[in-house]
Design a protein around this motif. Structure first.
Motif, PDB file in Angstrom:
ATOM      1  N   HIS A 110       0.816  -1.222   0.000  1.00 53.53           N
ATOM      2  CA  HIS A 110       0.000   0.000   0.000  1.00 53.53           C
ATOM      3  C   HIS A 110       0.854   1.279   0.000  1.00 53.53           C
ATOM      4  O   HIS A 110       0.537   2.260  -0.686  1.00 53.53           O
ATOM      5  N   HIS A 114       1.107   4.239  -2.917  1.00 53.10           N
ATOM      6  CA  HIS A 114       0.908   5.681  -2.715  1.00 53.10           C
ATOM      7  C   HIS A 114       2.023   6.482  -3.397  1.00 53.10           C
ATOM      8  O   HIS A 114       1.814   7.599  -3.845  1.00 53.10           O
ATOM      9  N   SER A 138      -0.104   9.600   5.516  1.00 54.63           N
ATOM     10  CA  SER A 138      -1.473   9.094   5.407  1.00 54.63           C
ATOM     11  C   SER A 138      -2.080   8.977   6.794  1.00 54.63           C
ATOM     12  O   SER A 138      -1.535   9.479   7.771  1.00 54.63           O
ATOM     13  N   GLY A 139      -3.222   8.303   6.867  1.00 53.31           N
ATOM     14  CA  GLY A 139      -3.880   8.123   8.158  1.00 53.31           C
ATOM     15  C   GLY A 139      -3.123   7.130   9.024  1.00 53.31           C
ATOM     16  O   GLY A 139      -3.158   7.193  10.253  1.00 53.31           O
ATOM     17  N   GLY A 140      -2.433   6.199   8.397  1.00 53.60           N
ATOM     18  CA  GLY A 140      -1.736   5.156   9.154  1.00 53.60           C
ATOM     19  C   GLY A 140      -0.226   5.332   9.188  1.00 53.60           C
ATOM     20  O   GLY A 140       0.441   4.718  10.019  1.00 53.60           O
ATOM     21  N   GLY A 165      -1.977  12.024   9.472  1.00 56.64           N
ATOM     22  CA  GLY A 165      -3.425  11.965   9.213  1.00 56.64           C
ATOM     23  C   GLY A 165      -4.196  11.583  10.471  1.00 56.64           C
ATOM     24  O   GLY A 165      -5.292  12.098  10.728  1.00 56.64           O
ATOM     25  N   ASP A 169      -7.131  13.587  12.255  1.00 56.10           N
ATOM     26  CA  ASP A 169      -8.432  12.964  12.568  1.00 56.10           C
ATOM     27  C   ASP A 169      -8.769  13.103  14.056  1.00 56.10           C
ATOM     28  O   ASP A 169      -9.897  13.413  14.430  1.00 56.10           O
ATOM     29  N   GLY A 182      -8.665  15.563   8.250  1.00 52.46           N
ATOM     30  CA  GLY A 182      -7.825  16.385   7.368  1.00 52.46           C
ATOM     31  C   GLY A 182      -8.626  17.438   6.611  1.00 52.46           C
ATOM     32  O   GLY A 182      -8.377  18.645   6.766  1.00 52.46           O
ATOM     33  N   PRO A 183      -9.608  17.003   5.814  1.00 54.33           N
ATOM     34  CA  PRO A 183     -10.392  17.993   5.061  1.00 54.33           C
ATOM     35  C   PRO A 183     -11.186  18.925   5.986  1.00 54.33           C
ATOM     36  O   PRO A 183     -11.346  20.107   5.675  1.00 54.33           O
ATOM     37  N   GLY A 281      -2.955  10.214   1.840  1.00 49.10           N
ATOM     38  CA  GLY A 281      -4.135  11.087   1.943  1.00 49.10           C
ATOM     39  C   GLY A 281      -3.845  12.526   2.338  1.00 49.10           C
ATOM     40  O   GLY A 281      -4.466  13.457   1.812  1.00 49.10           O
ATOM     41  N   VAL A 282      -2.887  12.727   3.250  1.00 50.14           N
ATOM     42  CA  VAL A 282      -2.601  14.090   3.729  1.00 50.14           C
ATOM     43  C   VAL A 282      -1.976  14.943   2.605  1.00 50.14           C
ATOM     44  O   VAL A 282      -2.066  16.171   2.625  1.00 50.14           O
ATOM     45  N   ASN A 285      -3.757  17.763   0.894  1.00 51.60           N
ATOM     46  CA  ASN A 285      -3.907  19.061   1.566  1.00 51.60           C
ATOM     47  C   ASN A 285      -3.324  20.201   0.717  1.00 51.60           C
ATOM     48  O   ASN A 285      -2.144  20.192   0.364  1.00 51.60           O
ATOM     49  N   THR A 314      -5.581  10.207  -1.725  1.00 52.53           N
ATOM     50  CA  THR A 314      -6.321   9.358  -0.780  1.00 52.53           C
ATOM     51  C   THR A 314      -6.460   7.963  -1.403  1.00 52.53           C
ATOM     52  O   THR A 314      -6.248   7.786  -2.607  1.00 52.53           O
ATOM     53  N   ASP A 315      -6.826   6.981  -0.577  1.00 56.62           N
ATOM     54  CA  ASP A 315      -6.828   5.596  -1.035  1.00 56.62           C
ATOM     55  C   ASP A 315      -7.671   5.397  -2.300  1.00 56.62           C
ATOM     56  O   ASP A 315      -8.780   5.916  -2.403  1.00 56.62           O
TER      57      ASP A 315
HETATM   58  O1  KG4 Z   1      -3.993   7.497   2.425  1.00 56.39           O
HETATM   59  P1  KG4 Z   1      -5.304   7.598   3.102  1.00 56.39           P
HETATM   60  O2  KG4 Z   1      -6.520   7.806   2.242  1.00 56.39           O
HETATM   61  O3  KG4 Z   1      -5.573   6.341   3.991  1.00 56.39           O
HETATM   62  C1  KG4 Z   1      -4.537   5.691   4.687  1.00 56.39           C
HETATM   63  O4  KG4 Z   1      -3.759   4.970   4.048  1.00 56.39           O
HETATM   64  O5  KG4 Z   1      -4.446   5.950   5.906  1.00 56.39           O
HETATM   65  O6  KG4 Z   1      -5.180   8.794   4.162  1.00 56.39           O
HETATM   66  C2  KG4 Z   1      -6.260   9.137   4.970  1.00 56.39           C
HETATM   67  C3  KG4 Z   1      -5.865  10.355   5.765  1.00 56.39           C
HETATM   68  C4  KG4 Z   1      -6.892  10.727   6.822  1.00 56.39           C
HETATM   69  O7  KG4 Z   1      -6.225  10.868   8.058  1.00 56.39           O
HETATM   70  C5  KG4 Z   1      -7.458  12.045   6.335  1.00 56.39           C
HETATM   71  O8  KG4 Z   1      -7.854  12.914   7.387  1.00 56.39           O
HETATM   72  C6  KG4 Z   1      -6.298  12.610   5.549  1.00 56.39           C
HETATM   73  O9  KG4 Z   1      -5.725  11.493   4.911  1.00 56.39           O
HETATM   74  N1  KG4 Z   1      -6.723  13.571   4.513  1.00 56.39           N
HETATM   75  C7  KG4 Z   1      -6.330  14.865   4.494  1.00 56.39           C
HETATM   76  C8  KG4 Z   1      -6.989  15.456   3.397  1.00 56.39           C
HETATM   77  N2  KG4 Z   1      -7.739  14.507   2.782  1.00 56.39           N
HETATM   78  C9  KG4 Z   1      -7.561  13.364   3.488  1.00 56.39           C
HETATM   79  N3  KG4 Z   1      -5.523  15.555   5.306  1.00 56.39           N
HETATM   80  C10 KG4 Z   1      -5.333  16.862   5.050  1.00 56.39           C
HETATM   81  N4  KG4 Z   1      -5.936  17.516   4.035  1.00 56.39           N
HETATM   82  C11 KG4 Z   1      -6.751  16.859   3.186  1.00 56.39           C
HETATM   83  N5  KG4 Z   1      -7.330  17.521   2.174  1.00 56.39           N
END
Ligand code: KG4
Ligand code: ZN
Length: 348
Positions: A110, A114, A138-140, A165, A169, A182-183, A281-282, A285, A314-315
């Protein structure tokens, strides 16, 4: 070659059909479970697994229909890292398809997916583009790693506690801004005036001065908790409370951006990187994209930076298809019986 890719490492059920070479996305569906997990303020793995099981056959049908029922040549599936029950759902589904359709299958990391998705909007990496510094946010995961050459990875640093991330959250939850954080934080921060406005809230930039590539975001979360608790005890007018909330959102976002930028630039300088690849995901931003790109241009000579289009940060399963394609090119297809999910899969 037409690739069917499946990605279920967290709470999004993602299926895509991509034609390679040429990066032709024939169909791409990301079915978000945000509404289901919202009330928990984060992902509930057992619920996410149940939703993936329910969604996968329906989404597969839709994706194939949208791609005009193509002849699939290869199946790519995310095997880790991620949430174990979620990963297994996608892996078992992909294995069954590979068996039923008698197709080769490749397992995908994964994190690498990315990063590899950056190949989408640029010329393919060639020898002179190395060394490459990769920032995954990312979130993880929050990780900086070095690619000295094709397939040669070295971890430079990572978070010692919460991922960027995850911090967004969790702090969004503290501030009552909703999930995903994040958003929500970016939207609240954007409501403050951009000119002639002096921020009165100050939050820490954890580990920014330490001469390593590690991160730590749990201290930022705790600082937000204490500051917000103090504010909440005050009997403030609604407007004032809202102004402080937006200031907190802006500071959380900026604190994370400052640390990410400082460490990425340091890594790029120390290792004389020719390329920086960002993913996760981050990386969607707006402020991070803008500030990181600007600083790279001004502080680094002969180093290019690439960030995927927002919808591919994002995923999604397009990134799984690309990473799968590169593995297939290296001859790394596997027997479907051998494919296993690995929640703690490492990049090297
Ligand atoms: O990569 P991802 O979709 O999933 C994982 O692999 O974890 O990342 C998800 C993370 C979440 O914590 C979300 O809050 C953050 O990405 N995220 C953002 C934005 N869009 C998603 N953080 C900041 N700004 C954004 N626009
Ligand atoms: Zn991800």
């Amino acid at each position: 070659m037409i690739i069917l890719a499946i990605e279920t490492s967290c709470d999004d059920t993602c299926v895509a059909v991509v034609k390679m070479p040429g990066f032709d996305i024939l169909s791409n569906i990301v079915s978000s479970q945000v509404e289901i997990h919202k009330k928990w303020g984060g992902v509930y793995p057992a619920l996410a697994k149940r939703e993936h099981q329910k969604n996968l056959p329906v989404i597969l049908e839709k994706v194939l229909k949208k791609a005009k029922k193509p002849k699939i040549d290869l199946i790519a599936v995310t095997v880790g890292p991620g949430l174990e029950p979620c990963l297994w759902t996608g892996v078992n589904f992909a294995k069954k398809l590979a068996k039923k359709w008698n197709l080769p299958i490749v397992s995908v990391n994964h994190i690498k997916a990315h990063i590899f998705v950056n190949e989408f909007n640029k010329k393919p990496l060639i020898k002179k583009d190395f060394p490459v510094v990769c920032l995954i946010v990312s979130g993880g995961h929050t990780q900086l790693f070095l690619m000295e050459d094709f397939g040669k990875y070295k971890i430079l640093g990572e978070t010692r506690d919460d991922a960027a991330g995850e911090c967004l959250d969790k702090t969004a939850r503290i501030l009552g801004l909703g999930y995903p954080g994040g958003p929500a934080i970016a939207a609240a921060a954007a409501k403050l005036p951009t000119t002639n406005y002096k921020l009165q809230t100050k939050l820490p930039r954890p580990m920014i001065r330490q001469k390593n590539y590690d991160f730590s975001f749990s201290g930022l979360k705790t600082a937000v908790l204490y500051t917000w608790e103090k504010i909440s005890r005050k009997d403030l007018p609604r407007d004032e409370r809202q102004r402080i909330l937006r200031e907190m959102a802006k500071e959380i976002q900026q604190s994370i951006i400052d640390v990410l930028i400082k460490k990425t630039i340091k890594a790029a300088k120390d290792y004389r990187a020719k390329t920086i690849l960002v993913g996760g995901g981050v990386a969607a931003n707006k402020q991070l994209r803008k500030q990181l790109t600007k600083i790279c241009k001004s502080k680094l000579k002969n180093c290019k930076i690439f960030i995927p289009p927002k919808e591919l940060c994002t995923d999604n399963a397009v990134m799984t298809a690309l990473a799968g394609y590169f593995r297939w090119k290296q001859g790394k297809t596997e027997k479907h019986q051998k494919i296993q999910a690995d929640a703690n899969l490492k990049i090297c």
